[in-house]
Design an enzyme around this catalytic site. Structure first.
Site, PDB file in Angstrom:
ATOM      1  N   LYS A  66       5.855   0.650  46.982  1.00  0.00           N
ATOM      2  CA  LYS A  66       5.827  -0.503  47.906  1.00  0.00           C
ATOM      3  C   LYS A  66       6.860  -0.378  49.038  1.00  0.00           C
ATOM      4  CE  LYS A  66       3.907  -3.728  44.560  1.00  0.00           C
ATOM      5  NZ  LYS A  66       4.026  -5.032  43.888  1.00  0.00           N
ATOM      6  N   ASP A 103       2.247 -10.580  47.250  1.00  0.00           N
ATOM      7  CA  ASP A 103       2.690 -10.881  45.877  1.00  0.00           C
ATOM      8  C   ASP A 103       3.243 -12.305  45.760  1.00  0.00           C
ATOM      9  OD1 ASP A 103       2.057  -8.433  44.717  1.00  0.00           O
ATOM     10  OD2 ASP A 103       3.942  -7.531  45.357  1.00  0.00           O
TER      11      ASP A 103
END
Ligand code: ATR
Length: 272
Positions: A66, A103
């Site tokens: 990420k 997220d």
């Protein structure tokens, strides 16, 4: 031609993302294909380049890439900028890849919309100070909690996060024993402890009979943290399967401009 999407990570074989996006595509009538691609360490840039060259339109990025995806994105959303991590790439024909992080919004939607757990004006305890915790702080503070305490095994990392986000709301950082004597409305586990079947060593006071316990991890069986919450008499103790589906829905919306109905997809995954 069918549009191509994928999740890249390592490991990635057990990812539920292909199943989720296939269900979304079927539900919304979108002509798209979604696969899982295992990427070697330090191999993200070339894997993304190859996928894009072969007509790839968008990617989800998972552990451990990420931060690499954040660096790879030419443009980033504000929430990705603050999270320091990108879990969604929109691949632009001109190669100007746009990076976002869904997220945090996935967590907030699952808590507030799916579970009916209010965050506004509440006392929140976020456990952990790694990438997973960092990615959800801004969306949590956007809900205007009364207080967000970040507690971590390594206290200095929690203190540093609190300092970094202090302009967005009331936030404090401490070690795992820092909240001793305090109780919280919502406790969110963002540590990697569930992976090894353990639970962060939090003081007993943090859970009351009104507390929500939420594990950002999920599993076929209740996670160690979910069991911990139940054993301590929390009002609710739930895992992060809904967060997974909600962050996927937000990625899907970015790519396709269509918002899937997450409820039936969460139900189908639970039943499997
Ligand atoms: P991620 O990107 O999943 O957040 P990470 O950046 O490696 O992964 O962070 C892992 C987090 O889980 C950290 O907050 C870590 O605590 P430390 O900063 O003290 O290492 C926490 N963690 C991992 N195992 C844990 C355990 N058994 N008990 C408590 N915290 C744990």
């Amino acid at each position: 031609m069918t549009d191509r999407y994928a999740v890249m990570g390592n490991p990635v074989a057990h990812s539920k993302s292909p199943r989720i996006h296939t269900l979304f595509a079927r539900q919304t009538g979108q002509d798209m294909d979604y696969t899982a691609i295992r990427v070697e360490p330090a191999g993200l840039a070339s894997a993304v380049g190859e996928f894009h060259a072969n007509g790839g339109r968008g990617l989800n990025i998972t552990v451990p890439f990420k931060e690499d995806a954040w660096a790879l994105a030419v443009q980033r959303s504000e929430r990705a900028e603050l999270a320091g991590a990108v879990n969604t790439l929109v691949l632009d024909a001109a190669g100007k890849h746009f990076g976002d992080n869904t997220d945090g919004v996935g967590l907030v939607r699952d808590l507030t919309l799916n579970h009916g757990c209010a965050l506004t004006g509440k006392r929140l305890l976020l456990v952990g100070a790694g990438g997973a915790a960092q990615g959800v702080i801004e969306p949590l503070l956007t809900e205007h909690p009364a207080l967000l305490v970040v507690a971590n095994r390594t206290a200095a990392k929690a203190v540093a996060l609190a300092r970094r986000f202090c302009g967005l709301g009331r936030i404090e950082g401490c070690g795992l024993d820092g909240p001793d004597g305090q109780s919280f409305d919502v406790i969110i586990n963002a540590t990697a402890a569930s992976l090894s079947g353990t639970v962060p060593a939090l003081p007993a006071s943090v859970v009351s009979a009104d507390t929500w316990c939420y594990d950002m991890m999920y599993g076929d069986e209740p996670t160690a943290f979910v069991r911990w919450g139940r054993e301590r008499g929390a009002a609710h103790s739930v895992d992060g399967l809904g967060m997974l589906v909600e962050q996927a829905a937000e990625s899907f919306y970015l790519w396709r401009d269509v918002r899937p109905d997450t409820g039936p997809v969460i139900a189908e995954l639970r039943n499997q």
